[in-house]
Design a protein around this motif. Structure first.
Motif, mmCIF file in Angstrom:
data_model
loop_
_atom_site.group_PDB
_atom_site.id
_atom_site.type_symbol
_atom_site.label_atom_id
_atom_site.label_comp_id
_atom_site.label_asym_id
_atom_site.label_seq_id
_atom_site.Cartn_x
_atom_site.Cartn_y
_atom_site.Cartn_z
ATOM 1 N N LEU A 232 0.935 -1.192 0.229
ATOM 2 C CA LEU A 232 0.045 -0.119 0.044
ATOM 3 C C LEU A 232 0.851 1.151 -0.001
ATOM 4 O O LEU A 232 1.816 1.403 0.905
ATOM 5 C CB LEU A 232 -0.929 -0.141 0.888
ATOM 6 C CG LEU A 232 -1.990 0.984 1.189
ATOM 7 C CD1 LEU A 232 -2.909 0.863 0.250
ATOM 8 C CD2 LEU A 232 -2.784 0.853 2.567
ATOM 9 N N ALA A 233 0.887 1.935 -1.101
ATOM 10 C CA ALA A 233 2.020 3.049 -1.458
ATOM 11 C C ALA A 233 1.457 3.916 -2.521
ATOM 12 O O ALA A 233 0.472 3.456 -3.097
ATOM 13 C CB ALA A 233 3.201 2.648 -1.440
ATOM 14 N N PRO A 234 1.982 5.105 -2.661
ATOM 15 C CA PRO A 234 1.772 5.891 -3.825
ATOM 16 C C PRO A 234 2.115 5.132 -5.162
ATOM 17 O O PRO A 234 2.957 4.154 -5.036
ATOM 18 C CB PRO A 234 2.447 7.092 -3.381
ATOM 19 C CG PRO A 234 2.776 7.367 -2.147
ATOM 20 C CD PRO A 234 2.709 5.838 -1.540
ATOM 21 N N PRO A 235 1.315 5.579 -6.137
ATOM 22 C CA PRO A 235 1.875 4.628 -7.307
ATOM 23 C C PRO A 235 3.288 4.539 -7.819
ATOM 24 O O PRO A 235 3.970 5.817 -7.739
ATOM 25 C CB PRO A 235 1.001 5.507 -8.526
ATOM 26 C CG PRO A 235 -0.145 6.633 -7.676
ATOM 27 C CD PRO A 235 0.606 6.488 -6.336
ATOM 28 N N SER A 236 3.640 3.503 -7.947
ATOM 29 C CA SER A 236 5.051 3.229 -8.434
ATOM 30 C C SER A 236 5.202 2.064 -9.349
ATOM 31 O O SER A 236 4.661 1.094 -8.979
ATOM 32 C CB SER A 236 6.016 3.319 -7.198
ATOM 33 O OG SER A 236 7.581 3.095 -7.595
ATOM 34 N N VAL A 237 5.907 2.263 -10.608
ATOM 35 C CA VAL A 237 5.864 0.910 -11.241
ATOM 36 C C VAL A 237 7.155 0.063 -10.879
ATOM 37 O O VAL A 237 6.964 -1.251 -11.200
ATOM 38 C CB VAL A 237 6.226 1.405 -12.901
ATOM 39 C CG1 VAL A 237 4.986 2.039 -13.478
ATOM 40 C CG2 VAL A 237 7.534 2.465 -12.898
ATOM 41 N N VAL B 280 6.144 3.596 1.680
ATOM 42 C CA VAL B 280 5.166 2.493 1.883
ATOM 43 C C VAL B 280 4.481 2.678 3.342
ATOM 44 O O VAL B 280 4.953 2.935 4.208
ATOM 45 C CB VAL B 280 6.027 1.120 2.294
ATOM 46 C CG1 VAL B 280 5.189 0.069 2.510
ATOM 47 C CG2 VAL B 280 6.874 0.754 0.858
ATOM 48 N N VAL B 281 3.106 2.502 3.261
ATOM 49 C CA VAL B 281 2.126 2.682 4.015
ATOM 50 C C VAL B 281 2.267 1.218 4.866
ATOM 51 O O VAL B 281 2.162 1.284 6.154
ATOM 52 C CB VAL B 281 0.742 3.113 3.720
ATOM 53 C CG1 VAL B 281 -0.125 2.936 5.083
ATOM 54 C CG2 VAL B 281 0.825 4.518 3.069
ATOM 55 N N ALA B 282 1.913 0.254 4.164
ATOM 56 C CA ALA B 282 1.983 -1.039 4.865
ATOM 57 C C ALA B 282 2.188 -2.281 3.585
ATOM 58 O O ALA B 282 2.221 -1.858 2.311
ATOM 59 C CB ALA B 282 0.571 -1.532 5.190
ATOM 60 N N GLN B 283 2.787 -3.316 3.924
ATOM 61 C CA GLN B 283 3.169 -4.340 2.993
ATOM 62 C C GLN B 283 3.274 -5.654 3.676
ATOM 63 O O GLN B 283 3.160 -5.791 5.058
ATOM 64 C CB GLN B 283 4.484 -4.069 2.142
ATOM 65 C CG GLN B 283 5.718 -4.527 3.288
ATOM 66 C CD GLN B 283 7.223 -4.192 2.395
ATOM 67 O OE1 GLN B 283 7.057 -3.006 1.766
ATOM 68 N NE2 GLN B 283 7.735 -5.056 2.311
ATOM 69 N N THR B 284 3.034 -6.630 2.785
ATOM 70 C CA THR B 284 3.005 -7.826 3.180
ATOM 71 C C THR B 284 4.410 -8.846 3.315
ATOM 72 O O THR B 284 5.129 -7.989 2.561
ATOM 73 C CB THR B 284 2.034 -8.876 2.287
ATOM 74 O OG1 THR B 284 2.730 -9.014 1.083
ATOM 75 C CG2 THR B 284 0.837 -8.415 2.202
ATOM 76 N N ASP B 285 4.628 -9.716 3.711
ATOM 77 C CA ASP B 285 5.771 -10.673 3.588
ATOM 78 C C ASP B 285 5.757 -11.245 2.230
ATOM 79 O O ASP B 285 4.727 -11.127 1.607
ATOM 80 C CB ASP B 285 6.124 -11.451 4.513
ATOM 81 C CG ASP B 285 6.220 -11.250 6.199
ATOM 82 O OD1 ASP B 285 6.632 -10.403 6.252
ATOM 83 O OD2 ASP B 285 5.714 -12.089 7.010
ATOM 84 N N VAL B 286 7.113 -11.721 1.792
ATOM 85 C CA VAL B 286 6.830 -12.313 0.461
ATOM 86 C C VAL B 286 5.954 -13.584 0.461
ATOM 87 O O VAL B 286 6.077 -14.384 1.282
ATOM 88 C CB VAL B 286 8.612 -12.562 0.116
ATOM 89 C CG1 VAL B 286 8.456 -13.595 -1.136
ATOM 90 C CG2 VAL B 286 9.190 -11.340 0.065
ATOM 91 N N PHE B 287 5.259 -13.593 -0.563
ATOM 92 C CA PHE B 287 4.290 -14.840 -0.703
ATOM 93 C C PHE B 287 4.671 -15.711 -1.821
ATOM 94 O O PHE B 287 4.691 -15.062 -2.989
ATOM 95 C CB PHE B 287 2.896 -14.184 -0.896
ATOM 96 C CG PHE B 287 1.806 -15.194 -0.991
ATOM 97 C CD1 PHE B 287 1.008 -15.747 0.220
ATOM 98 C CD2 PHE B 287 1.382 -15.913 -2.184
ATOM 99 C CE1 PHE B 287 0.174 -16.839 0.066
ATOM 100 C CE2 PHE B 287 0.352 -16.899 -2.297
ATOM 101 C CZ PHE B 287 -0.229 -17.305 -1.133
ATOM 102 N N PRO B 288 5.111 -16.855 -1.508
ATOM 103 C CA PRO B 288 5.649 -17.516 -2.541
ATOM 104 C C PRO B 288 4.531 -18.358 -3.377
ATOM 105 O O PRO B 288 3.634 -18.754 -2.843
ATOM 106 C CB PRO B 288 6.682 -18.680 -1.901
ATOM 107 C CG PRO B 288 5.932 -18.813 -0.428
ATOM 108 C CD PRO B 288 5.081 -17.494 -0.316
ATOM 109 N N VAL B 289 4.720 -18.283 -4.753
ATOM 110 C CA VAL B 289 3.694 -19.134 -5.787
ATOM 111 C C VAL B 289 4.620 -20.059 -6.648
ATOM 112 O O VAL B 289 5.873 -19.534 -6.762
ATOM 113 C CB VAL B 289 2.858 -18.187 -6.739
ATOM 114 C CG1 VAL B 289 1.958 -17.678 -5.593
ATOM 115 C CG2 VAL B 289 3.719 -17.150 -7.176
#
Length: 517
Positions: free
Chosen positions: A156-161, A169-178
């Motif tokens: 969750l953050a301002p737009p960035s490619v 960064v407002v908030a983020q998850t840990d790395v999610f493996p697929v």
């Protein structure tokens, strides 16, 4: 935002100064005391949390670290505060190549008109996969045509490619493996005749626990030859030859019983447990028949041109090989005189690399760095391609306390660095199941099944005591193995312990690629 403080203020209707009571503020959602005031009627605390909704209450109470209970303790109303959080989930964490995965990121707050986006990034390339500008969820479906894995991060953050800097960064998850699944199978036997036993090992490149998938091993008649595995990433069994030599394949899919019906592609014969919705299948393999002989040899810290060679020949027997170090460390590296002597005696050399910090054995880059140094040393003394280079991974102890941190990344780094230089990777370590080395090796094989078949393990367990020699060595069945798919072809079965001659004794299966100068 996560980590930012909310100010919580409690106001009592009288001063607690000199009363023997305190104003205490608790995070009642986790039962934690977060603020205490012993004077006045007002108490304020700045409190930060990571993510999620928290409830708070204040009390006038004697000093306590636990949330007060009972009607006699004056308390405030409960107030709540939420710290923004992100989660990431998938309909399936692993599927077969070419099949889609749907991943969904969820924010605890709606992002409409906040200036923030819910954005999904590839954790390695740091490129944006997708984004959403409204609501609090964002989903995307991704497909990969070949087997392999990816890591995703929701931010969750301002737009960035590309992945934004941490301060945005407002908030983020840990790395999610697929993972897009692949399966490998390996089968070996010491006899191709009826009554011979075939050891079959299968590996899948993902953790099966809670995945909904099961791993099965099948023969060329389509029969399931062992119970299906649905935890871990490895499955093995022993099959007795009853007629013609069978072949084997492995597959990962959904396990169903005969009463659950037949849906989609099926493996296994009627009226048996079946595998349906098959995601990945290995090629059919014919067992490798090991007709290799066992070689007896020794390894030593000192040069064998210092008088050790004739002492070993006289007291123990003529060694088929001698293990020596590539470089000068706590032990001198192999010398030109030793190389010349090995050529004269037609004796193989087992090259060992230990020129590194034995406590620093974690991480892919570290393993790759050590491999590059070992390759340079091997080339410097004329070792040709195709020879095994063994990294010495000592057990944790006073000399190498950090050896407890050895991991699968380190195993993979050494493997890739040695393979890239056209040598053969080998590992000297504690081959016993559940040890630090075994766990690291099994993790590497689980992620990269090809490591099992293309590298060698030299186990130093079990270490035995006894009057062993070239004409009297222990049964190979006593050597420890990791209980993962492995090519365990070397065993240091006896340590010198300062004996004379001061050498360790070893056995090798003759397909271990020694150096013959």
């Amino acid at each position: 935002m996560p980590g930012q403080a909310a100010v919580l203020t409690a106001v009592a209707n009288h001063s607690v100064t000199g009363s023997g009571q305190l104003i205490e503020i608790f995070d009642t959602s986790i039962g934690r005391l977060i603020g205490t005031c012993s004077s006045g009627s007002r108490c304020a605390v700045a409190y930060a949390a990571n993510a999620g909704k928290h409830a708070f209450a204040a009390y006038v109470t004697p000093r306590t670290s636990k949330v007060p209970s009972g009607q006699s303790v004056p308390s405030s109303d409960v107030v709540t505060a939420s710290w923004i959080g992100m989660t990431l989930a998938a309909d399936r964490a692993s599927v077969g190549p070419g099949r889609p995965l749907t991943v969904t990121a969820t924010s605890t707050v709606a992002i409409d008109k906040t200036g923030w986006l819910v954005q999904l990034y590839d954790s390695v390339a740091h490129t944006r996969v997708t984004y959403c500008a409204s609501g609090n969820t964002c989903s995307t479906t991704i497909t990969q045509t070949s087997a392999g894995g990816h890591g995703l991060v929701a931010v969750l953050a301002p737009p960035s490619v590309t992945a934004p800097p941490a301060e945005q960064v407002v908030a983020q998850t840990d790395v999610f493996p697929v993972t897009w699944l692949s399966v490998a199978v390996r089968a070996t036997t010491n006899s191709s005749q009826p009554g011979g036993v075939i050891h079959v090992e299968a590996a899948v490149n993902a953790e099966l626990k809670n995945s909904g998938w099961s791993l099965g091993i099948f023969d060329n008649q389509g029969d399931l030859v062992a119970p299906m595995c649905n935890t871990g990433s490895l499955c093995s069994t022993d099959v007795t030859i009853t007629g013609a030599m069978p072949s084997f394949t492995a597959a990962v899919g959904t396990m169903v019983s005969p009463t659950q019906g037949n849906v989609g592609q099926l493996l296994a014969k009627p009226d048996s447990i079946r595998l349906t919705n098959v995601q990945a299948t290995s090629p059919m393999v014919t067992p490798t028949v090991h007709t290799s002989r066992v070689l007896w040899g020794v390894d030593s810290c000192s040069a064998f041109t210092d008088g050790s060679y004739p002492a070993v020949v006289t007291q123990l027997g003529s060694p088929d090989f001698w293990g020596r170090y590539l470089t000068n460390t706590v032990c001198p590296g192999i010398s030109a005189d030793e190389i010349s002597s090995a050529r004269y005696y037609h004796m193989g050399i087992l090259p060992i690399y230990n020129d590194y910090n034995c406590s620093n054995v974690a991480g892919y880059d570290t393993g790759r760095q050590y491999a590059a140094a070992a390759v340079a040393a091997a080339r410097g003394i004329g070792i040709p391609s195709g020879v095994a280079l063994t990294i010495d991974i000592e057990p944790p102890g006073a000399a190498c306390p950090g050896a407890a941190n050895v991991d699968g990344g380190f195993i993979q780094g050494w493997y890739d660095g040695v393979i890239a230089a056209n040598y053969v990777p080998a590992y000297y370590g504690n081959g016993g199941p559940g040890t630090e080395f075994a766990n690291a090796y099994c993790a590497a094989v689980g992620a990269r099944p090809e490591i099992a078949g293309n590298s060698h393990i030299w186990t130093f367990q079990a270490s035995l005591s006894g009057a062993y020699s070239k004409t009297n060595w222990p049964s190979w069945s006593m050597a420890y193995n990791t209980h993962c798919p492995e090519h365990g072809t070397a065993w240091q079965f006896m340590l010198s312990a300062g004996s004379d001659p001061n050498v360790d004794q070893d056995l090798l299966i003759s397909d271990f690629p020694l150096w013959y100068p």
